[in-house]
Structure formats: structure tokens, C-alpha cells
Design an enzyme around this catalytic site. Structure first.
Site, PDB file in Angstrom:
ATOM      1  CE  LYS A  34      -3.931   1.693   2.792  1.00  0.00           C
ATOM      2  NZ  LYS A  34      -4.796   1.307   3.935  1.00  0.00           N
ATOM      3  CB  SER A 106      -7.883   3.251   2.946  1.00  0.00           C
ATOM      4  OG  SER A 106      -7.035   2.719   3.955  1.00  0.00           O
ATOM      5  CB  SER A 130      -8.197   0.321   5.831  1.00  0.00           C
ATOM      6  OG  SER A 130      -8.876   1.539   5.961  1.00  0.00           O
TER       7      SER A 130
END
Length: 415
Positions: A34, A106, A130
Site C-alpha cells: 500500500k 482504504s 481498511s
């Protein structure tokens, strides 16, 4: 894409393995992280306009450990700006199973890229859901470790007391392999602690007590897939036990998330840079960070006191059971377990049909979501929660469940 870096790492892995220097199961395996974990000399943008040209000078602790394990960084993966939902300055990350909807966030990029087999595994982060949410949407395994197990040095801070980094993979065993590689404390993260990772893929699970909250399993967002998982557990000789939680306003804990997030990115608010973010709807960070400045110190202290009470309730439950089965996207469970730091494992358990695209965002009447007739088939997962630092046990149970469900090998069409 980290093309030159990846090719150099891959050649080095080939040479080492050929010479007999095998570093372990991740050696030579391509992965992505990420884009809030620092990578030396490689853009790390947080998915947000104010940071789109940011290039770190050092690797994050997680990337450093994966490099030491011989893994090959193939790409930085998208996240919703500043770790919220699935919209970033480059657009929206979509779900490989249903391209008309977002991948959820996310950790949208890790979820989508792993599901689509663009990377063999990825590392995401979670503050309030997330990892769990994109794991559900994209049908992958999401492991949220116990708070403090994985050092966050070199990772973007949203909330100091809530942020966690963890693997997103296509199987439970993969998640355990990655978690073992990235676990451990680091001087740069005062919240990280030494811990033992005790995972035995062959240990028996029969007789373990699985707690569940009856009302949660009967109501949306639980589905027949969640309820069928309870029957599968019985067949595996796990003992189901109903547990209870007080009827408290658990969403009050979100005061902590909003206050810490607003403090972390206070400079953006003071310099009017929040207005540069792509998402400007009511439930996006710009508005939430501005609102958080009106919270009082009393609000924050009371939320923190409440957090302690909730932690004691979770301790009580885990004195009665070994693991807890929860509907993955139940708001209360996401809020509670993220605030108490308990580990969770989300894994695909079956499929459901949807007649409308799903979204993390509040409904927008001006831009309705696509509808489908006939409905579309998409993956659905369950989540099991473990005692603090008992991450290996939920991995062991998850491994057995994954084999019993028999759906982990199915892939989205076209990938």
C-alpha cells in the site's frame, strides 16, 4: 510500477537461489505494498495530492523485512487518499470481481491487485476496517495483526493508537508466511513490542470454543454465507458458544479516530491543503478533519475511558472462548476490535449475489450506483477475531475453514 527495482531484485534472487542461498518461502516472490509504506527512492504518495511527488530516503520497516526475506517489490498499490475508502488522486480503484464498483478501502490497491493476481501478495493497513473491507469486496484473505506486532516505522501515520499493517493474500497460509516475515518491533515505532508468532498448520482445532453474538449473525450485514460458516464450524468439531456485549454506543469511540487523524494531518488543515484532495463529500477526510477541531479535550478523555471499558469487555469474552466469529462488516465489531487491538482474519467463505454496485461512500442521488439484472455473483467472507497476540491460532482455524469452504481457488474472470 517499480520496474527497474523489481528486475534487479529478481535477478539477484535468481542468482542467490541458484547458488544455494535460499532465504525462505518469500524469496523471489513478487509483491506490492500500500502506497503509505516508504520505499527508498520510490514515490510514496499516500494517494493524496499534497504528497504526490514525495520520494522517501529510506525503506519502511515492513519493506526492509520483506527485502531481507528476498521478496521482490513489484509495485506501490493505491489507497484512498490519506487512508480513507478507494478514491485517490489517480481515480478510483475498482473491484476485479465487479468492475463497475470500487474495490473498497482504504487498502483498495492491495485488495484489487492481489485478487487479480497482479502480485502474489500485498501488505495493507487498517485503522477502522481498511484491511477487512477490501478483503471482503475483492474476495482475498486479510490478516489484521494484533496492535504492536508489526512495526509501523516508515508508514504514514493516520492514528498513532489505531494503525496496523498486515498481509493481504489469496490464501490463509500465504498470510501466515507474510506475517511471520514482517513481524517484530522496531525502535522507530514506540508501540511495537517483541512477540512470539505461534502458528502450527497441523495443530488440531477440534474442541476450540467459538464465540458469536446471536443478534449479529441474524441481521444484515450477515448473510446465509456467515450462518453456513457456523454449521461448517460444527462439522469441524468446534464448539459454538453464544456471547454478549453490553448495549453501548460503540460509535462514540470514533472520536479517537477523528481526533488523532486531524492531529496527524493538522498542517494540511492549517495551510488549506485539504481542499486539494479529490474527494470533498461530507464523509471524506477534509470535512471530518475540520469538524474534529471542534471536539473538546473532555470528549477525547471520555472516549478514552470508554475504550478501556470496552477492552475489559473483550477480555471477559476471551476468557470464555478461544476465538470470535463476527460478520466482517458489522460496524460495531470493526470499531470495537480496532480500538482494542485484537487480531482478525477475514477469508472468503462463499459467494452472494448483488443487484447494485456497492460503495464505501454515502449515497449520492446525483450519481446513482449501477444496478444489475440479473444480479452479479461476488465473493463473501467471514471474519474471526482472536485473543491479543494469538494471531497464529486464528490462522490455524482459518486454514481449516478455508479447506472446508473449498472456494479460495476461484478467481475473477479475466484475471
Amino acid at each position: 510500477m517499480t520496474r527497474d527495482h523489481a528486475l534487479a531484485r529478481a535477478r539477484a534472487a535468481d542468482a542467490e537461489i541458484a547458488s544455494g542461498k535460499y532465504r525462505g518461502p518469500l524469496h523471489g516472490i513478487p509483491y506490492g505494498v500500500k502506497d503509505l509504506m516508504d520505499t527508498k527512492g520510490i514515490l510514496t504518495t499516500y494517494g493524496a495530492e499534497p504528497f504526490r511527488n514525495r520520494v522517501p530516503t529510506a525503506d519502511s520497516a515492513v519493506v526492509r523485512r520483506l527485502n531481507e526475506a528476498g521478496a521482490v517489490l513489484l509495485a506501490k498499490l493505491s489507497l484512498g487518499a490519506l487512508a480513507l475508502n478507494d478514491i485517490w488522486f489517480g481515480g478510483q480503484t475498482m473491484n476485479p470481481w465487479l468492475l463497475e464498483e470500487g474495490a473498497s478501502g482504504s487498502s483498495a490497491g492491495p485488495g484489487a491487485a492481489t485478487a487479480a493476481a497482479l502480485v502474489a501478495f500485498s501488505v495493507g493497513s487498517e485503522t477502522g476496517g481498511s484491511i477487512v473491507s477490501p478483503a471482503m469486496r475483492c474476495g482475498v484473505t486479510g490478516m489484521r495483526p494484533t496492535f504492536g506486532r508489526v512495526a509501523r516505522t516508515g508508514a504514514m501515520t493516520l492514528c498513532w493508537s489505531l494503525d496496523k499493517l498486515g498481509p493481504m493474500t489469496r490464501s490463509v497460509e500465504d498470510a501466515m508466511l507474510v506475517l511471520e516475515a514482517i513481524s517484530g518491533p522496531d525502535p522507530g515505532d514506540a508501540s511495537s513490542v517483541p512477540s512470539r508468532f505461534d502458528f502450527d498448520a497441523t495443530a488440531p482445532i477440534a474442541g476450540l470454543k467459538v464465540g458469536y453474538i446471536s443478534g449479529w449473525m441474524k441481521e444484515s450485514p450477515a448473510t446465509d454465507v456467515d450462518r453456513a460458516a457456523m454449521e461448517t464450524m460444527k462439522k469441524l468439531k468446534l464448539e459454538l458458544k453464544e456471547v454478549t456485549l453490553p448495549d453501548w454506543p460503540y460509535d462514540s469511540l470514533n472520536v479517537i479516530l477523528f481526533a488523532e487523524g486531524a492531529a496527524s494531518f493538522e498542517e494540511l488543515a492549517l495551510n488549506n491543503q485539504l481542499s486539494t484532495l479529490k474527494a470533498q463529500v461530507k464523509d471524506a477526510w477534509p470535512n471530518l478533519f475540520r469538524q474534529a477541531r471542534f471536539l473538546s479535550a473532555v470528549d477525547f478523555v471520555q472516549a478514552d475511558r470508554f475504550r478501556r471499558k470496552v477492552a475489559l469487555e473483550m477480555e471477559r469474552i476471551f476468557n470464555e472462548v478461544d476465538i470470535l466469529l463476527v460478520p466482517s462488516l458489522r460496524d460495531e465489531q470493526l470499531t470495537i476490535t480496532n480500538n482494542t487491538g485484537h487480531p482478525s482474519l477475514t477469508l472468503r467463505a462463499g459467494f452472494v449475489e448483488v443487484s447494485e454496485a456497492r460503495s464505501d461512500w454515502a449515497p449520492d442521488p446525483a450519481n446513482p450506483l449501477p444496478k444489475f439484472n440479473p444480479p452479479r455473483r461476488v465473493p463473501h467472507g467471514i471474519t474471526i477475531v482472536g485473543r491479543l497476540f494469538d494471531d497464529g491460532l486464528i490462522g490455524r482455524v482459518g486454514l481449516e475453514l478455508e479447506q472446508a469452504f473449498g472456494v479460495a481457488a476461484q478467481r475473477p474472470a479475466g484475471f
